[in-house]
Design a protein around this motif. Sequence first.
Motif, mmCIF file in Angstrom:
data_model
loop_
_atom_site.group_PDB
_atom_site.id
_atom_site.type_symbol
_atom_site.label_atom_id
_atom_site.label_comp_id
_atom_site.label_asym_id
_atom_site.label_seq_id
_atom_site.Cartn_x
_atom_site.Cartn_y
_atom_site.Cartn_z
ATOM 1 N N ALA A 118 41.336 36.570 44.471
ATOM 2 C CA ALA A 118 41.251 37.521 43.361
ATOM 3 C C ALA A 118 39.800 37.755 42.942
ATOM 4 N N ALA A 119 39.031 36.691 42.835
ATOM 5 C CA ALA A 119 37.623 36.829 42.453
ATOM 6 C C ALA A 119 36.840 37.549 43.547
ATOM 7 N N GLY A 120 37.186 37.291 44.794
ATOM 8 C CA GLY A 120 36.526 37.977 45.906
ATOM 9 C C GLY A 120 36.762 39.470 45.862
ATOM 10 N N ILE A 121 37.978 39.872 45.602
ATOM 11 C CA ILE A 121 38.285 41.301 45.483
ATOM 12 C C ILE A 121 37.478 41.913 44.341
ATOM 13 N N TYR A 122 37.432 41.212 43.224
ATOM 14 C CA TYR A 122 36.698 41.718 42.064
ATOM 15 C C TYR A 122 35.191 41.803 42.352
ATOM 16 N N VAL A 123 34.614 40.728 42.824
ATOM 17 C CA VAL A 123 33.166 40.676 43.016
ATOM 18 C C VAL A 123 32.711 41.553 44.178
ATOM 19 N N LEU A 124 33.475 41.578 45.253
ATOM 20 C CA LEU A 124 33.038 42.295 46.445
ATOM 21 C C LEU A 124 33.347 43.789 46.415
ATOM 22 N N TRP A 125 34.413 44.185 45.737
ATOM 23 C CA TRP A 125 34.782 45.592 45.807
ATOM 24 C C TRP A 125 34.897 46.313 44.471
ATOM 25 N N LEU A 126 35.109 45.610 43.385
ATOM 26 C CA LEU A 126 35.303 46.294 42.103
ATOM 27 C C LEU A 126 34.050 46.333 41.215
ATOM 28 N N VAL A 127 33.156 45.383 41.406
ATOM 29 C CA VAL A 127 31.931 45.365 40.610
ATOM 30 C C VAL A 127 30.888 46.226 41.319
ATOM 31 N N PRO A 128 30.331 47.205 40.603
ATOM 32 C CA PRO A 128 29.293 48.012 41.239
ATOM 33 C C PRO A 128 28.050 47.159 41.526
ATOM 34 N N TYR A 129 27.387 47.429 42.601
ATOM 35 C CA TYR A 129 26.209 46.647 42.954
ATOM 36 C C TYR A 129 25.095 47.568 43.383
ATOM 37 N N PRO A 130 23.882 47.152 43.323
ATOM 38 C CA PRO A 130 23.353 46.026 42.583
ATOM 39 C C PRO A 130 23.251 46.350 41.096
#
Length: 112
Positions: free
Chosen positions: A98-110
Amino acid sequence: MGEFFKPLTQAAAGLGREALYVFDLMSAVADNATLVAALINGDIAVDALRSFVVSIVISGGFTIPGNAPNIVLANVLKISFREWMKLALPIGIMIFIAAGIYVLWLVPYPLL
């Protein structure tokens, strides 16, 4: 320690944030502090660093030696490594995904 881990640091800097997120599962059996000290340097991009840190925090809870509070808690509760794994691994894997989905795909970067 810096020179010893230099090849690992250079190789990790070239990995993408997805690879670093999964790569950090080794912290479940390694010492988190050593892994962080070895890999965090100025060559890693901010988004890759974010995924690395989130991964190390979550995967450190998978096993008793993953971080110091786990060692203390296992001793207080008088549970073995196997008992810890039966409880922590299923919960930890769900949180890790769940955290991977959030951090890798849902949080805009950088962010910076």
